[in-house]
Write a protein that holds these residues in place. Sequence first.
Motif, PDB file in Angstrom:
ATOM      1  N   THR A 167      43.916  39.505  41.818  1.00 54.29           N
ATOM      2  CA  THR A 167      44.777  38.864  40.825  1.00 54.29           C
ATOM      3  C   THR A 167      45.831  37.992  41.504  1.00 54.29           C
ATOM      4  O   THR A 167      45.959  37.978  42.727  1.00 54.29           O
ATOM      5  CB  THR A 167      45.522  39.934  40.022  1.00 54.29           C
ATOM      6  OG1 THR A 167      46.339  40.670  40.946  1.00 54.29           O
ATOM      7  CG2 THR A 167      44.577  40.856  39.305  1.00 54.29           C
ATOM      8  N   ASN A 237      43.028  43.175  33.265  1.00 48.94           N
ATOM      9  CA  ASN A 237      44.276  42.476  33.604  1.00 48.94           C
ATOM     10  C   ASN A 237      45.214  43.433  34.358  1.00 48.94           C
ATOM     11  O   ASN A 237      46.220  43.899  33.815  1.00 48.94           O
ATOM     12  CB  ASN A 237      44.906  41.975  32.292  1.00 48.94           C
ATOM     13  CG  ASN A 237      46.302  41.430  32.448  1.00 48.94           C
ATOM     14  OD1 ASN A 237      46.769  41.143  33.556  1.00 48.94           O
ATOM     15  ND2 ASN A 237      46.992  41.284  31.322  1.00 48.94           N
ATOM     16  N   ASN A 254      48.806  38.126  31.384  1.00 48.40           N
ATOM     17  CA  ASN A 254      48.743  38.433  32.808  1.00 48.40           C
ATOM     18  C   ASN A 254      50.071  38.003  33.449  1.00 48.40           C
ATOM     19  O   ASN A 254      51.065  37.790  32.733  1.00 48.40           O
ATOM     20  CB  ASN A 254      47.513  37.779  33.466  1.00 48.40           C
ATOM     21  CG  ASN A 254      47.622  36.262  33.566  1.00 48.40           C
ATOM     22  OD1 ASN A 254      48.621  35.659  33.159  1.00 48.40           O
ATOM     23  ND2 ASN A 254      46.600  35.639  34.099  1.00 48.40           N
ATOM     24  N   GLU A 300      42.473  31.264  34.494  1.00 50.69           N
ATOM     25  CA  GLU A 300      42.925  32.561  35.015  1.00 50.69           C
ATOM     26  C   GLU A 300      41.797  33.329  35.689  1.00 50.69           C
ATOM     27  O   GLU A 300      40.655  33.324  35.211  1.00 50.69           O
ATOM     28  CB  GLU A 300      43.508  33.406  33.868  1.00 50.69           C
ATOM     29  CG  GLU A 300      44.593  32.694  33.103  1.00 50.69           C
ATOM     30  CD  GLU A 300      45.690  32.136  34.018  1.00 50.69           C
ATOM     31  OE1 GLU A 300      46.349  32.931  34.717  1.00 50.69           O
ATOM     32  OE2 GLU A 300      45.891  30.895  34.039  1.00 50.69           O
ATOM     33  N   GLU A 302      41.332  36.471  35.762  1.00 50.54           N
ATOM     34  CA  GLU A 302      40.836  37.574  34.921  1.00 50.54           C
ATOM     35  C   GLU A 302      39.728  37.091  33.979  1.00 50.54           C
ATOM     36  O   GLU A 302      38.719  37.776  33.781  1.00 50.54           O
ATOM     37  CB  GLU A 302      41.987  38.179  34.095  1.00 50.54           C
ATOM     38  CG  GLU A 302      43.070  38.856  34.933  1.00 50.54           C
ATOM     39  CD  GLU A 302      44.129  37.895  35.463  1.00 50.54           C
ATOM     40  OE1 GLU A 302      44.005  36.678  35.220  1.00 50.54           O
ATOM     41  OE2 GLU A 302      45.085  38.368  36.122  1.00 50.54           O
TER      42      GLU A 302
END
Length: 447
Positions: A167, A237, A254, A300, A302
């Motif tokens: 992440t 997330n 997020n 993103e 995720e």
Amino acid sequence: MRLLSRRMMGVIQITSKIKLFVLASIFVFTYSKHEEYAGWKSYYINTSTVEQVKKLNAIRTKLGLDFLSPAHVKREALVLAKPEQQEEFKNNLDHLGIKYRIHVDDIKSALDHDDEKKKNRTKAIARDSGDKMSYDDYQHLETIDAYMEYIAKEYPKTTTLVTAAQTFEGLPIRYMQISTTNFKDNSKPVIFIEGGMHAREWISPPTVTWVIKKLTEDVTEPDLLNYFDWILMPIANPDGYNFTFFGRRLWRKNRSMNFPNDNFCPGVDGNRNFNIAWNTVGTEEDPCSGIYAGNGPFSEIETQVVRNIIMEHISRIALYLSMHSFGSLILHPWSHNLTLSYNYDNLAKVGHAIANAFFEHGPDIFPPFIVGSTSELLYLCSGSSTDYGHHIGVPLAYTIELPGIAPNDDYTGFDMDPQYIKAVCESTWAGIVVGARKAKVLFRKGT
Ligand SMILES: [Zn+2]
């Protein structure tokens, strides 16, 4: 052996990283004490007509309100209001004749109350890490991570723990593959279930770890283990989820930053970031909004990970479930417009079967599930994961709004009383069993 050792080293490094992060976060959390929620209140809103639902949704957009549970004619909405929003919000509701009542008069105190009840949580992390997973309380990222590592170690013939990416804050995004044929039989249908895309929806990840348990430690439906390949991602997330435990409890997005364009407001709503009519309806372009769609589709990591899983297995995904909360709703495509899906009849039929199983096996305190497309039941919104999955070919795709805070519960904190976590997981599994068996029949027929 060498490969295995290197992999184990990687796992150890990642785990240590999470531990450091959690410890640092505990420090921040200890001194924050939910101060940012001082003066916030939550309201139940009773919309009894379609017209009132539309008007409430318009107020939501106008005032930038945050809904914990959506408005429906048969279900009260639960709405958060900051101190500066409350007067205008109530004036608008009074003017439109929409009834409302207070859910929590002082959110900071209610969250403090929840903390007090859960003050043994840190001990629980240590106790649960490894071979035990408790459903007596909400599950930390670290607990879930340790559980998946334990399962991968104990059940190497059927399970693989995949670290798909890191992440923005450097945490691993992980999921489990469970298969009796090591994902090598391309004729087998796949069931993909993810949770935790919306950080604060704490009841979502345990329902996914429960599925891992039911396919490894406690197999009561061996036919489903044998027939399907399973992909289970409890926390889509991780940054956001961790932040709700140690930073802001009611965070939804997020934690990515896109300096300087984001005005120092981190976070994108993952469930508005998929490439399906991206950023056209039910989203905000303001990075500070809770429903900010990001600076482009799939901006993103995720959502890229979820997309890649769907793409990789698109020809054989029979059922995709995205676990959210709350509202006791089973939502199917479309959410981005009011047209009917190409598979509407099957979506509705299977959705109702899942709903009945949920209700039959669930605690009485929660209302029956309502089934329908997001756009017909609730509102329009673009960029959702289920719309995307369905659009590119997943025949059965659902957003499950799990049961949440029960309207007449006398629990005085803010969260759903943890005593119901296990019951929600059990009833959700009952629904998944029914859904999987229906999906099996449809997959065989090629529909
Ligand atoms: Zn959600």
